[in-house]
Motif scaffolding. Structure first.
Motif, PDB file in Angstrom:
ATOM      1  N   GLY A 131       0.657  -1.658  -0.077  1.00  0.00           N
ATOM      2  CA  GLY A 131       0.020  -0.279  -0.041  1.00  0.00           C
ATOM      3  C   GLY A 131       1.082   0.778   0.222  1.00  0.00           C
ATOM      4  O   GLY A 131       0.678   2.245  -0.916  1.00  0.00           O
ATOM      5  N   SER A 132       2.572   1.151   0.139  1.00  0.00           N
ATOM      6  CA  SER A 132       2.818   2.470  -0.017  1.00  0.00           C
ATOM      7  C   SER A 132       2.889   3.047  -1.152  1.00  0.00           C
ATOM      8  O   SER A 132       2.679   2.485  -2.473  1.00  0.00           O
ATOM      9  N   VAL A 133       3.100   4.236  -1.418  1.00  0.00           N
ATOM     10  CA  VAL A 133       3.368   4.870  -2.888  1.00  0.00           C
ATOM     11  C   VAL A 133       4.680   4.702  -3.308  1.00  0.00           C
ATOM     12  O   VAL A 133       3.909   5.254  -4.774  1.00  0.00           O
ATOM     13  N   GLY A 134       5.345   3.611  -2.853  1.00  0.00           N
ATOM     14  CA  GLY A 134       6.643   3.604  -3.762  1.00  0.00           C
ATOM     15  C   GLY A 134       6.925   2.383  -4.048  1.00  0.00           C
ATOM     16  O   GLY A 134       6.462   1.981  -5.646  1.00  0.00           O
ATOM     17  N   GLY A 135       5.098   1.517  -4.440  1.00  0.00           N
ATOM     18  CA  GLY A 135       5.115   0.118  -4.747  1.00  0.00           C
ATOM     19  C   GLY A 135       5.803  -1.052  -4.181  1.00  0.00           C
ATOM     20  O   GLY A 135       6.173  -1.212  -3.625  1.00  0.00           O
ATOM     21  N   MET A 136       6.424  -1.645  -5.540  1.00  0.00           N
ATOM     22  CA  MET A 136       7.265  -2.146  -5.289  1.00  0.00           C
ATOM     23  C   MET A 136       8.882  -2.044  -5.150  1.00  0.00           C
ATOM     24  O   MET A 136      10.017  -2.716  -4.899  1.00  0.00           O
ATOM     25  N   ASN A 137       8.966  -0.910  -5.351  1.00  0.00           N
ATOM     26  CA  ASN A 137      10.184   0.070  -4.776  1.00  0.00           C
ATOM     27  C   ASN A 137      10.896  -0.494  -4.563  1.00  0.00           C
ATOM     28  O   ASN A 137      11.958  -0.138  -4.228  1.00  0.00           O
ATOM     29  N   ASP A 138       9.445   0.109  -2.612  1.00  0.00           N
ATOM     30  CA  ASP A 138      10.179   0.113  -1.846  1.00  0.00           C
ATOM     31  C   ASP A 138      10.052  -0.740  -0.841  1.00  0.00           C
ATOM     32  O   ASP A 138       9.418  -0.988  -0.235  1.00  0.00           O
ATOM     33  N   SER A 139       9.625  -2.407  -1.643  1.00  0.00           N
ATOM     34  CA  SER A 139       9.370  -3.470  -0.917  1.00  0.00           C
ATOM     35  C   SER A 139      10.422  -4.051   0.399  1.00  0.00           C
ATOM     36  O   SER A 139       9.967  -4.987   0.737  1.00  0.00           O
ATOM     37  N   ALA A 140      11.621  -3.835   0.086  1.00  0.00           N
ATOM     38  CA  ALA A 140      12.339  -4.429   0.693  1.00  0.00           C
ATOM     39  C   ALA A 140      12.358  -4.265   2.462  1.00  0.00           C
ATOM     40  O   ALA A 140      11.305  -3.902   3.199  1.00  0.00           O
ATOM     41  N   LEU A 141      12.662  -5.594   3.080  1.00  0.00           N
ATOM     42  CA  LEU A 141      12.161  -5.456   4.515  1.00  0.00           C
ATOM     43  C   LEU A 141      13.005  -4.956   5.058  1.00  0.00           C
ATOM     44  O   LEU A 141      14.636  -5.095   5.331  1.00  0.00           O
ATOM     45  N   ALA A 142      12.984  -3.272   6.184  1.00  0.00           N
ATOM     46  CA  ALA A 142      13.901  -2.750   6.881  1.00  0.00           C
ATOM     47  C   ALA A 142      14.424  -2.982   8.035  1.00  0.00           C
ATOM     48  O   ALA A 142      13.182  -3.944   8.531  1.00  0.00           O
ATOM     49  N   LEU A 143      14.910  -3.258   8.132  1.00  0.00           N
ATOM     50  CA  LEU A 143      15.791  -3.340   9.595  1.00  0.00           C
ATOM     51  C   LEU A 143      14.525  -3.099  10.703  1.00  0.00           C
ATOM     52  O   LEU A 143      14.114  -1.317  10.470  1.00  0.00           O
ATOM     53  N   GLY A 144      14.664  -3.364  11.839  1.00  0.00           N
ATOM     54  CA  GLY A 144      14.397  -3.382  12.605  1.00  0.00           C
ATOM     55  C   GLY A 144      12.472  -3.639  12.530  1.00  0.00           C
ATOM     56  O   GLY A 144      11.686  -3.855  13.485  1.00  0.00           O
ATOM     57  N   GLN A 145      12.350  -4.154  11.301  1.00  0.00           N
ATOM     58  CA  GLN A 145      11.095  -4.489  11.230  1.00  0.00           C
ATOM     59  C   GLN A 145      11.035  -5.855  10.835  1.00  0.00           C
ATOM     60  O   GLN A 145      11.570  -6.708  10.553  1.00  0.00           O
ATOM     61  N   SER A 146       9.520  -6.653  10.876  1.00  0.00           N
ATOM     62  CA  SER A 146       9.779  -8.025  11.034  1.00  0.00           C
ATOM     63  C   SER A 146       8.416  -7.648  10.164  1.00  0.00           C
ATOM     64  O   SER A 146       7.010  -8.320   9.703  1.00  0.00           O
ATOM     65  N   PHE A 147       8.722  -9.313   9.657  1.00  0.00           N
ATOM     66  CA  PHE A 147       7.501  -9.786   8.302  1.00  0.00           C
ATOM     67  C   PHE A 147       7.068 -11.603   9.567  1.00  0.00           C
ATOM     68  O   PHE A 147       7.734 -11.913  10.024  1.00  0.00           O
ATOM     69  N   TYR A 148       6.104 -11.429   8.895  1.00  0.00           N
ATOM     70  CA  TYR A 148       5.395 -12.546   9.882  1.00  0.00           C
ATOM     71  C   TYR A 148       4.593 -13.776   9.291  1.00  0.00           C
ATOM     72  O   TYR A 148       3.058 -13.246   8.622  1.00  0.00           O
ATOM     73  N   ASP A 149       4.274 -15.133   8.968  1.00  0.00           N
ATOM     74  CA  ASP A 149       4.294 -15.732   8.211  1.00  0.00           C
ATOM     75  C   ASP A 149       3.102 -16.206   9.466  1.00  0.00           C
ATOM     76  O   ASP A 149       3.721 -17.499  10.202  1.00  0.00           O
ATOM     77  N   PRO A 150       1.298 -16.149   9.612  1.00  0.00           N
ATOM     78  CA  PRO A 150       0.801 -16.718  10.918  1.00  0.00           C
ATOM     79  C   PRO A 150       0.265 -17.889  10.475  1.00  0.00           C
ATOM     80  O   PRO A 150       0.560 -19.497  11.366  1.00  0.00           O
ATOM     81  N   ALA A 151       0.073 -18.405   9.440  1.00  0.00           N
ATOM     82  CA  ALA A 151      -0.143 -20.795   8.711  1.00  0.00           C
ATOM     83  C   ALA A 151       0.826 -21.141   9.499  1.00  0.00           C
ATOM     84  O   ALA A 151       1.213 -22.183   9.737  1.00  0.00           O
ATOM     85  N   TYR A 152       2.553 -20.800   8.932  1.00  0.00           N
ATOM     86  CA  TYR A 152       3.827 -21.948   9.066  1.00  0.00           C
ATOM     87  C   TYR A 152       4.569 -21.355  10.501  1.00  0.00           C
ATOM     88  O   TYR A 152       5.884 -21.596  10.208  1.00  0.00           O
ATOM     89  N   LYS A 153       4.815 -19.906  11.134  1.00  0.00           N
ATOM     90  CA  LYS A 153       4.210 -19.664  12.532  1.00  0.00           C
ATOM     91  C   LYS A 153       6.771 -19.184  12.128  1.00  0.00           C
ATOM     92  O   LYS A 153       7.487 -19.789  13.123  1.00  0.00           O
ATOM     93  N   ILE A 154       6.437 -18.304  10.594  1.00  0.00           N
ATOM     94  CA  ILE A 154       7.662 -17.473  10.058  1.00  0.00           C
ATOM     95  C   ILE A 154       7.597 -16.190  10.644  1.00  0.00           C
ATOM     96  O   ILE A 154       6.974 -15.576  10.200  1.00  0.00           O
ATOM     97  N   ARG A 155       8.982 -15.675  11.553  1.00  0.00           N
ATOM     98  CA  ARG A 155       9.416 -14.262  11.285  1.00  0.00           C
ATOM     99  C   ARG A 155      10.380 -14.246  11.003  1.00  0.00           C
ATOM    100  O   ARG A 155      11.600 -14.813  11.230  1.00  0.00           O
TER     101      ARG A 155
END
Length: 222
Positions: A139-163
């Protein structure tokens, strides 16, 4: 070599239902970019530009060092792969060079990781064969251009419990790197980090110099 797609989610989660974007990866020569000079790491492995020595498959929680794949590789680990059961997988990569048209996003790429699906979930476009770049800032204005997961931010997959959490960057004789904390499985409680600060003197007078140090620790490593 197959196309480099992007996955455009309909909501706030990078991996929820969404839209297939043909040639949507702006960082891959098989996507939008014609100037990046590099493929994503799943494609580099398919081409034998990198070998199994350079790809670390993760089965245990911990902190893992990932070197940039757009420089001298040697025996460096330049890809982290995590299986989400037998359904799909995640490939993490680190790079510093970006296509010239994405120079405004170079700092974000240099301080984060790009994440792809290589084994594709069943809900992606039927018949699609290739890689999907995942948008860690949906949803960011950068679209896929700013798609990196930044330092200090977390991504979580709740189905397979991957953080996944990038935690620091640095350089060594082996090259530029980023450390990623990977948590797998259930964590019944997420304990708060602890900060300890120390001063060289217990009593400080006005206009006198004092040295302060601070050390942070996280008991869960995430």
């Amino acid at each position: 070599l197959q196309h480099a797609y992007a996955w455009k989610p309909t909501g706030n989660s990078p991996i929820q239902s969404g839209e297939h974007v043909e040639y949507g990866d702006p960082f891959d020569l098989m996507g939008i970019s014609q100037n990046s000079g590099h493929f994503s790491v799943p494609k580099k492995r398919a081409l034998n530009y990198i070998t199994d020595t350079n790809v670390q498959t993760i089965s245990d929680a911990g902190q893992y060092r990932l070197y940039r794949h757009d420089a001298t590789v040697g025996t460096n680990t330049v890809a982290l792969r995590i299986d989400a059961g037998s359904a799909y997988d995640y490939w993490l990569e680190y790079r510093r060079d970006v296509p010239s048209e994405l120079s405004a996003y170079a700092a974000g790429v240099a301080h984060g990781v790009l994440i792809h699906w290589n084994k594709l979930p069943s809900f992606t476009q039927a018949g699609a064969v290739g890689t999907y770049l995942l948008d860690m800032t949906p949803g960011s204005v950068g679209g896929m251009n700013d798609s990196a997961l930044a330092l200090g931010q977390s991504f979580y997959d709740p189905a397979y419990k991957i953080r996944l959490t990038p935690i620091r960057t640095g350089s060594s004789v082996q090259g530029d790197w980023i450390d990623v904390a990977i948590a797998l499985g259930d964590y019944p409680s997420d304990r708060a980090p602890a900060l300890q600060s120390l001063a060289t003197d217990a009593t400080v007078f006005a206009r006198a110099s004092v040295n302060l140090t601070a050390t942070g620790t996280d008991p869960d490593g995430d």
